[in-house]
Structures are given as structure tokens and as C-alpha cells.
Scaffold this motif. Structure first.
Motif, PDB file in Angstrom:
ATOM      1  N   GLY A 157       0.794  -1.219   0.000  1.00 28.23           N
ATOM      2  CA  GLY A 157       0.000   0.000   0.000  1.00 28.23           C
ATOM      3  C   GLY A 157       0.822   1.262   0.000  1.00 28.23           C
ATOM      4  N   TYR A 158       2.099   1.149   0.318  1.00 25.56           N
ATOM      5  CA  TYR A 158       2.962   2.318   0.359  1.00 25.56           C
ATOM      6  C   TYR A 158       3.812   2.467  -0.900  1.00 25.56           C
ATOM      7  N   LEU A 159       3.700   1.532  -1.822  1.00 20.80           N
ATOM      8  CA  LEU A 159       4.550   1.561  -3.000  1.00 20.80           C
ATOM      9  C   LEU A 159       3.820   2.121  -4.207  1.00 20.80           C
ATOM     10  N   PRO A 160       4.439   3.030  -4.933  1.00 18.26           N
ATOM     11  CA  PRO A 160       3.839   3.500  -6.189  1.00 18.26           C
ATOM     12  C   PRO A 160       3.623   2.328  -7.137  1.00 18.26           C
ATOM     13  N   ALA A 161       2.581   2.403  -7.939  1.00 15.73           N
ATOM     14  CA  ALA A 161       2.218   1.293  -8.811  1.00 15.73           C
ATOM     15  C   ALA A 161       3.352   0.908  -9.757  1.00 15.73           C
ATOM     16  N   ASN A 162       4.062   1.911 -10.308  1.00 15.81           N
ATOM     17  CA  ASN A 162       5.130   1.583 -11.261  1.00 15.81           C
ATOM     18  C   ASN A 162       6.295   0.873 -10.568  1.00 15.81           C
ATOM     19  N   LEU A 163       6.524   1.204  -9.310  1.00 15.78           N
ATOM     20  CA  LEU A 163       7.600   0.533  -8.592  1.00 15.78           C
ATOM     21  C   LEU A 163       7.204  -0.892  -8.231  1.00 15.78           C
ATOM     22  N   LEU A 164       5.963  -1.091  -7.810  1.00 15.91           N
ATOM     23  CA  LEU A 164       5.487  -2.425  -7.484  1.00 15.91           C
ATOM     24  C   LEU A 164       5.517  -3.320  -8.716  1.00 15.91           C
ATOM     25  N   GLY A 165       5.267  -2.715  -9.896  1.00 16.35           N
ATOM     26  CA  GLY A 165       5.307  -3.491 -11.132  1.00 16.35           C
ATOM     27  C   GLY A 165       6.673  -4.074 -11.420  1.00 16.35           C
ATOM     28  N   LEU A 166       7.717  -3.407 -10.952  1.00 22.26           N
ATOM     29  CA  LEU A 166       9.064  -3.927 -11.165  1.00 22.26           C
ATOM     30  C   LEU A 166       9.333  -5.172 -10.334  1.00 22.26           C
ATOM     31  N   ALA A 167       8.550  -5.345  -9.271  1.00 26.24           N
ATOM     32  CA  ALA A 167       8.779  -6.496  -8.403  1.00 26.24           C
ATOM     33  C   ALA A 167       8.342  -7.794  -9.070  1.00 26.24           C
ATOM     34  N   ALA A 168       7.362  -7.741  -9.953  1.00 25.35           N
ATOM     35  CA  ALA A 168       6.846  -8.960 -10.580  1.00 25.35           C
ATOM     36  C   ALA A 168       7.930  -9.736 -11.311  1.00 25.35           C
ATOM     37  N   PRO A 169       8.762  -9.081 -12.144  1.00 19.64           N
ATOM     38  CA  PRO A 169       9.840  -9.826 -12.827  1.00 19.64           C
ATOM     39  C   PRO A 169      11.130  -9.896 -12.029  1.00 19.64           C
ATOM     40  N   GLY A 170      11.105  -9.530 -10.766  1.00 17.55           N
ATOM     41  CA  GLY A 170      12.312  -9.582  -9.946  1.00 17.55           C
ATOM     42  C   GLY A 170      13.217  -8.387 -10.114  1.00 17.55           C
ATOM     43  N   GLY A 171      12.636  -7.247 -10.460  1.00 18.28           N
ATOM     44  CA  GLY A 171      13.434  -6.048 -10.708  1.00 18.28           C
ATOM     45  C   GLY A 171      13.689  -5.191  -9.487  1.00 18.28           C
ATOM     46  N   LEU A 172      13.259  -5.643  -8.313  1.00 18.51           N
ATOM     47  CA  LEU A 172      13.534  -4.899  -7.086  1.00 18.51           C
ATOM     48  C   LEU A 172      14.465  -5.712  -6.198  1.00 18.51           C
ATOM     49  N   PRO A 209      19.025  -6.294 -14.305  1.00 19.33           N
ATOM     50  CA  PRO A 209      18.621  -4.942 -13.934  1.00 19.33           C
ATOM     51  C   PRO A 209      17.823  -4.961 -12.629  1.00 19.33           C
ATOM     52  N   ALA A 210      18.165  -4.123 -11.725  1.00 18.90           N
ATOM     53  CA  ALA A 210      17.458  -4.088 -10.447  1.00 18.90           C
ATOM     54  C   ALA A 210      17.498  -2.678  -9.880  1.00 18.90           C
ATOM     55  N   VAL A 211      16.430  -2.339  -9.190  1.00 18.25           N
ATOM     56  CA  VAL A 211      16.334  -1.071  -8.476  1.00 18.25           C
ATOM     57  C   VAL A 211      16.443  -1.370  -6.987  1.00 18.25           C
ATOM     58  N   GLY A 212      17.317  -0.675  -6.303  1.00 17.43           N
ATOM     59  CA  GLY A 212      17.475  -0.888  -4.872  1.00 17.43           C
ATOM     60  C   GLY A 212      16.326  -0.277  -4.094  1.00 17.43           C
ATOM     61  N   VAL A 213      15.895  -0.975  -3.038  1.00 16.02           N
ATOM     62  CA  VAL A 213      14.778  -0.510  -2.209  1.00 16.02           C
ATOM     63  C   VAL A 213      15.174  -0.610  -0.739  1.00 16.02           C
ATOM     64  N   MET A 214      14.847   0.420   0.019  1.00 16.91           N
ATOM     65  CA  MET A 214      15.038   0.382   1.463  1.00 16.91           C
ATOM     66  C   MET A 214      13.861   1.087   2.125  1.00 16.91           C
ATOM     67  N   LEU A 215      13.498   0.621   3.309  1.00 22.16           N
ATOM     68  CA  LEU A 215      12.476   1.259   4.128  1.00 22.16           C
ATOM     69  C   LEU A 215      13.116   1.647   5.455  1.00 22.16           C
ATOM     70  N   VAL A 216      12.939   2.906   5.845  1.00 23.89           N
ATOM     71  CA  VAL A 216      13.585   3.430   7.048  1.00 23.89           C
ATOM     72  C   VAL A 216      12.543   4.117   7.909  1.00 23.89           C
TER      73      VAL A 216
END
Length: 255
Positions: A157-172, A209-216
Motif C-alpha cells: 500500500g505504500y509503494l507507487p504502482a510503477n515501482l510495485l510493477g518492477l517487483a513482478a519480474p524480480g526487478g527490485l 537490472p534491479a532497483v534498490g529498495v530500502m524502508l527506514v
């Protein structure tokens, strides 16, 4: 008669160079950080062999002040450790704060849990002391997350839709912890050879290709400011994907 006295300084005519005159010593530049700190990945077996050292590194690079753990079992990023030394005098003192041993034990339990994830990788930085002993000076680890991963529980619920979409193919790629000395957070943060930057860049380049993600946690300004200085970008988390309440954690990404 003129006598030659060894105590008298030599003289010369104007413009005549004096042989043997000592020039002011020039500042000698030390070795580049790339040469001074060797990065290498550890296998799961090697991590198991170095658990005691990793626990000590965690205790040395994190403050001793009280820290409030999150209740979620799916993320330990509330405790992301891009922090200074445990001896940092600015860290709050509280008799209820967990001991260094307790904090290290919690870190090692979390690490052991994350090690079971597919694609998990842990990097260490090593340096050789003048005595010839090689010691760990830093480490960072992470793992890829898919769109249906349980890690996203209560977080999507806290992730923008385009960023969550990257998670499907393992891009996060979640970076779980960055353990570095205080000097790494306060000196040359924007340089590409900054040790924290090298660690996070290596983790992501190994999973391209991967985008780094962190929650603080929002209260963890020390970690938040350090990550920004290392090139992370904070994304808005309020009101995205129907979030019903303001996020208590900041979402940061690194591309």
C-alpha cells in the motif's frame, strides 16, 4: 685568515642554488580507497564461519541508544545500520537500551533468516592492518523480491504502482543492512569510491537490472540522511495505492 667552521651555515650569491638544501616535504597521498578496501562476496558457508566477526562488526558500527523494533516479521529494515560507531557520544543513553550483545544477537538472527532467501548476497569489505592481519571493516547484504513475495505484506500500500510493477519480474532488490564506520557516513559521501556507495553499487550490479529498495523508520534521521548522501532518493508514500494512513516508514530507491 678564514676558517671553515662546521657550525656556520653555508652562504651563496643571490640566484645561486645551494646544494644539499632540504626542500619542505610534500604531502604524500595515501593509497586510493579502492586499493585500501577489498570487497568480496561471502558464500553461505563462509557467512556461517564469520558469524562472530559479523556480530562484532554490527556492534561496532551501530549506536548503543534505544531502538524500537518493528512488529512486522517480514522486514527488518527498521534497523538498517548505516550508522556510526557504538562509541558515538551523540547517541542517547538509556538504561533500558539493549546491550551490544543483545543487538548483535538480533542482527545475526535476522541475517540467518534472510540468508534462506533465493538470490541472497552478502558483501564484506576487508583491509589488511600493518601487522598483516586482515579484518572486516564493513558489510552489506540484500535479496531480490518478487511481486507475490510475503515480504510485501502490509507494505504494498505504500509503494507507487510503477515501482510495485518492477517487483513482478524480480526487478527490485532489497538492501537489508549496510554496516559502515562513522567516517564513511560523514566523509566523502558523494565520491564514487565512498565505501557505502561501493557496497550498494556492487550489490545492484550483481543483480542487473534491479532497483534498490530500502524502508527506514521516520524517526531514524541518522540512517535517512546517510542514505540520501549516498545517492538514494526518497519517494512519497502517503496516499499511494490506497494507503489508509500515513506511512511510518520512508521509502527510498536507488537506480
Amino acid at each position: 685568515m678564514t676558517s671553515n667552521s662546521p657550525d656556520r651555515p653555508a652562504t651563496a650569491h643571490p640566484g645561486t642554488p645551494v646544494r644539499g638544501r632540504a626542500h619542505p616535504p610534500r604531502h604524500r597521498q595515501g593509497p586510493s580507497p579502492e586499493e585500501g578496501e577489498l570487497l568480496r562476496p561471502l558464500s553461505r558457508r563462509q557467512i556461517a564461519d564469520h558469524m562472530a566477526e559479523l556480530g562484532e562488526l554490527y556492534a561496532q558500527t551501530t549506536p548503543s541508544g534505544p531502538r524500537k523494533p518493528r512488529t512486522s516479521n517480514h522486514s527488518a529494515l527498521w534497523d538498517t545500520s548505516a550508522r556510526g560507531s557504538a562509541s558515538d557520544s551523540s547517541a542517547p543513553s538509556d538504561s533500558s537500551a539493549p546491550s551490544a550483545q543483545a543487538r548483535s544477537a538480533a542482527f545475526l538472527r535476522r541475517l540467518a533468516d534472510h540468508m534462506r532467501r533465493p538470490g541472497f548476497e552478502l558483501l564484506v569489505a576487508e583491509t589488511t592492518r600493518p601487522s598483516g592481519v586482515t579484518v572486516l571493516t564493513a558489510c552489506a547484504y540484500g535479496f531480490p523480491v518478487l511481486g507475490d513475495d510475503a515480504w510485501w505484506h502490509e507494505l504494498d500500500g505504500y509503494l507507487p504502482a510503477n515501482l510495485l510493477g518492477l517487483a513482478a519480474p524480480g526487478g527490485l532488490f532489497v538492501i537489508g543492512d549496510i554496516l559502515v564506520e562513522r567516517r564513511v557516513r560523514t566523509q566523502d559521501q558523494s565520491r564514487e569510491w565512498n565505501l557505502a556507495r561501493r557496497l550498494q553499487k556492487r550489490l545492484l550490479s550483481d543483480h542487473t537490472p534491479a532497483v534498490g529498495v530500502m524502508l527506514v523508520d521516520r524517526g531514524d534521521t541518522d540512517t535517512f540522511e546517510a542514505l540520501l548522501s549516498w545517492g538514494w532518493r526518497c519517494l512519497p508514500t502517503a496516499g499511494v495505492r490506497g494507503a489508509s494512513r500515513p506511512a511510518d516508514r520512508r521509502l527510498l530507491v536507488l537506480r
